[in-house]
Design an enzyme around this catalytic site. Structure first.
Site, PDB file in Angstrom:
ATOM      1  N   THR A  17       0.816  -1.218   0.000  1.00 30.51           N
ATOM      2  CA  THR A  17       0.000   0.000   0.000  1.00 30.51           C
ATOM      3  C   THR A  17       0.845   1.261   0.000  1.00 30.51           C
ATOM      4  OG1 THR A  17      -1.697  -1.200   1.208  1.00 30.51           O
ATOM      5  CG2 THR A  17      -1.833   1.188   1.284  1.00 30.51           C
ATOM      6  N   ASP A  61       1.876  -6.668  -4.416  1.00 29.63           N
ATOM      7  CA  ASP A  61       1.094  -6.771  -3.194  1.00 29.63           C
ATOM      8  C   ASP A  61       1.797  -7.865  -2.384  1.00 29.63           C
ATOM      9  OD1 ASP A  61      -2.189  -6.409  -2.324  1.00 29.63           O
ATOM     10  OD2 ASP A  61      -1.038  -8.037  -1.419  1.00 29.63           O
ATOM     11  N   SER A  62       1.947  -7.685  -1.098  1.00 33.90           N
ATOM     12  CA  SER A  62       2.777  -8.654  -0.366  1.00 33.90           C
ATOM     13  C   SER A  62       2.136 -10.032  -0.253  1.00 33.90           C
ATOM     14  CB  SER A  62       3.177  -8.128   1.017  1.00 33.90           C
ATOM     15  OG  SER A  62       2.129  -8.233   1.933  1.00 33.90           O
ATOM     16  N   SER A  63       0.857 -10.138  -0.570  1.00 30.58           N
ATOM     17  CA  SER A  63       0.247 -11.482  -0.627  1.00 30.58           C
ATOM     18  C   SER A  63       0.929 -12.318  -1.706  1.00 30.58           C
ATOM     19  CB  SER A  63      -1.235 -11.395  -0.976  1.00 30.58           C
ATOM     20  OG  SER A  63      -1.843 -10.429  -0.200  1.00 30.58           O
ATOM     21  N   THR A  93       1.993  -4.890   4.204  1.00 25.80           N
ATOM     22  CA  THR A  93       1.938  -5.362   5.590  1.00 25.80           C
ATOM     23  C   THR A  93       1.512  -6.820   5.713  1.00 25.80           C
ATOM     24  OG1 THR A  93      -0.310  -4.512   5.778  1.00 25.80           O
ATOM     25  CG2 THR A  93       1.456  -3.082   6.558  1.00 25.80           C
ATOM     26  N   ASP A  94       0.771  -7.320   4.712  1.00 25.06           N
ATOM     27  CA  ASP A  94       0.163  -8.649   4.865  1.00 25.06           C
ATOM     28  C   ASP A  94       1.186  -9.739   5.195  1.00 25.06           C
ATOM     29  OD1 ASP A  94      -2.253  -7.482   4.381  1.00 25.06           O
ATOM     30  OD2 ASP A  94      -2.505  -8.275   2.356  1.00 25.06           O
TER      31      ASP A  94
HETATM   32  N1  ASP Z   1      -2.377  -5.978   0.608  1.00 25.58           N
HETATM   33  C1  ASP Z   1      -1.364  -5.011   0.979  1.00 25.58           C
HETATM   34  C2  ASP Z   1      -0.038  -5.723   0.978  1.00 25.58           C
HETATM   35  O1  ASP Z   1       0.283  -6.424   1.891  1.00 25.58           O
HETATM   36  C3  ASP Z   1      -1.668  -4.444   2.313  1.00 25.58           C
HETATM   37  C4  ASP Z   1      -0.654  -3.455   2.808  1.00 25.58           C
HETATM   38  O2  ASP Z   1       0.299  -3.085   2.205  1.00 25.58           O
HETATM   39  O3  ASP Z   1      -0.855  -3.010   3.945  1.00 25.58           O
HETATM   40  O4  ASP Z   1       0.694  -5.575   0.036  1.00 25.58           O
END
Ligand code: ASP
Length: 346
Positions: A17, A61-63, A93-94
Site C-alpha cells: 500500500t 502486493d505482499s500477498s 503489511t500482509d
Molecule cells: N495488501 C497489501 C499488501 O500487503 C496491504 C498493505 O500493504 O498493507 O501488500
C-alpha cells in the site's frame, strides 16, 4: 578538519500500500512510479543523507511475495552492503512479518539495520501513515553511535514502534498499529525522541563478514489443530508429496487431543523423517511440552518445541534449515537453537 561523511541509505521498494496511489479512473489502488517518491514525500530532501532506491519490477502486493522475493531482497542487501549505512525495505503489511523473519535467518552476521516498513493508507492520501513510517524508518536505519549501527538487526518499524522482525505478527487490518510483538519487548519507540531500548537489541560483536544464505526449502505445511479435527484431513495433509516439516499449531502451552489415530499419524511421519515443530496458537506465552498430559504424547511422538516463536518465524526458520541440512535430526537440533533472537530459551 575531516569532512563528516554523509550517511547513505538504500530503499528497497517491493510494493504494498505504501507504494500505491488511487487510480482516478477506477478508484483502485495501483503502484505509483517510484521515481515520484520525492514528489509524494518532499520531506525526504530535508535529510542530509544520500538516499538511493531499487524498485521491484513489478511492485507487488505482499500477498504475492514469497521465498523468491525474499532471496531477491537479501541479495540486494548483500550486494550493496558496503556501500550503505542502512537499508529500508518498503513492503506490504500482509506478509511483512514473514519477509522480515526470513531475512533475519538469511543475513548472518548482520551489523547494519534492515528496517521494514509500509503503511495502511497509501502515500498519496492526506491521512497516510506512510510518511511517518518511512521517515522514521530512514532515521533508524541511519542511526549510529561511535561509528556503529544502533540497531544492527532486521526489524519492522510501524506506527511509532520498532520491533525485532522475527518476533512480529500482523495483528490489525484496520488500525495504524498493524503489528504486535507479543513475546519480545520493542527495540525502540518513537515520539518526540526515538528512544532505543539498547538492552533488548542484539549486538553482534563477532568479526565475521556478512554471510548470505540463499537456500530455502518450501516443503513444509502449517497444521492448525482445532476441536473436531478429522483423521481424513490430517492423513491427507501428511501425504503431501515431498513434505519435510510440519508446523503444528497447538492449543495453549502446546497441547493437542490424545486421539490414538493422531498420535499414530504424527509418530509414523516423524519416524519417516518429517520434522514436527510445536507452536502455540496463543499470541503470548510459550509452548511447554510435558506441562499437561495432552502434550506428553506429542513429545513421545517425536514433536519438538517451538517455544515462544511466532508461526511466521517457525515457517521461515524451517525453510532456511531444510534448505541447508538434509538430515531430519540435524534440522531438529538446529531448530532448538536461537539464531537471531527469534525465541526465548530461558
Ligand atoms: N495488501 C497489501 C499488501 O500487503 C496491504 C498493505 O500493504 O498493507 O501488500
Amino acid at each position: 578538519m575531516t569532512a563528516i561523511e554523509k550517511k547513505s541509505i538504500l530503499l528497497i521498494c517491493t510494493g504494498g500500500t505504501i507504494t500505491m496511489s488511487m487510480d482516478p479512473g477506477t478508484g483502485a489502488l495501483i503502484p505509483f512510479p517510484f521515481d515520484q517518491l520525492y514528489k509524494q514525500l518532499p520531506e525526504l530532501k530535508r535529510f542530509d543523507y544520500t538516499i538511493d532506491y531499487i524498485p521491484f519490477e513489478p511492485m507487488l502486493d505482499s500477498s504475492e511475495v514469497g521465498p523468491a522475493e525474499w532471496i531477491k531482497m537479501a541479495e540486494i542487501v548483500y550486494e550493496n552492503y558496503n556501500r550503505y549505512d542502512g537499508f529500508v525495505v518498503l513492503h506490504g503489511t500482509d506478509t511483512m512479518a514473514y519477509a522480515a523473519s526470513a531475512l533475519s535467518f538469511m543475513l548472518e552476521h548482520l551489523k547494519k539495520p534492515v528496517v521494514f516498513t509500509g503503511s495502511q493508507l497509501p502515500m498519496s492520501m492526506v491521512r497516510t501513515d506512510g510518511k511517518e513510517n518511512l521517515i522514521t524508518a530512514i532515521e533508524i536505519a541511519a542511526a549510529k553511535e561511535y561509528g556503529t549501527a544502533v540497531v544492527p538487526e532486521v526489524c519492522i518499524f510501524f506506527e511509532s514502534t520498532l520491533y525485532r522482525g522475527n518476533r512480529t505478527t500482523k495483528k490489525n487490518a484496520e488500525r495504524f498499529n498493524a503489528f504486535g510483538s507479543y513475546n519480545y519487548a520493542p527495540l525502540a519507540t518513537a515520539g518526540v525522541h526515538i528512544r532505543y531500548n539498547r538492552s533488548v537489541i542484539q549486538y553482534n560483536r563477532e568479526q565475521q563478514d556478512l554471510k548470505l544464505h540463499r537456500y530455502l526449502d518450501t516443503n513444509i505445511i502449517v497444521l492448525k489443530i482445532f476441536p473436531g479435527i478429522s483423521e481424513a484431513y490430517v492423513r491427507a495433509i501428511l501425504q503431501t508429496a515431498g513434505l519435510r516439516a510440519v508446523v503444528l499449531e497447538s492449543f495453549g502451552a502446546g497441547n493437542a487431543p490424545a486421539y490414538p489415530w493422531l498420535m499414530n499419524a504424527i509418530e509414523s511421519s516423524s519416524k519417516s523423517g518429517i520434522v514436527f515443530v510445536n507452536i502455540t496458537q496463543c499470541n503470548t506465552g510459550s509452548v511447554d511440552m510435558g506441562r499437561y498430559k495432552t502434550s506428553v504424547h506429542l513429545l513421545n511422538a517425536g514433536v519438538i518445541s517451538g517455544y515462544d516463536m511466532t508461526t511466521e518465524a517457525a515457517v521461515t526458520k524451517l525453510m532456511f534449515l531444510l534448505g541447508h541440512h538434509s538430515e531430519p535430526e540435524t534440522v531438529r537440533s538446529e531448530f532448538g537453537r536461537s539464531y537471531c533472537g527469534e525465541m526465548s530459551l530461558d
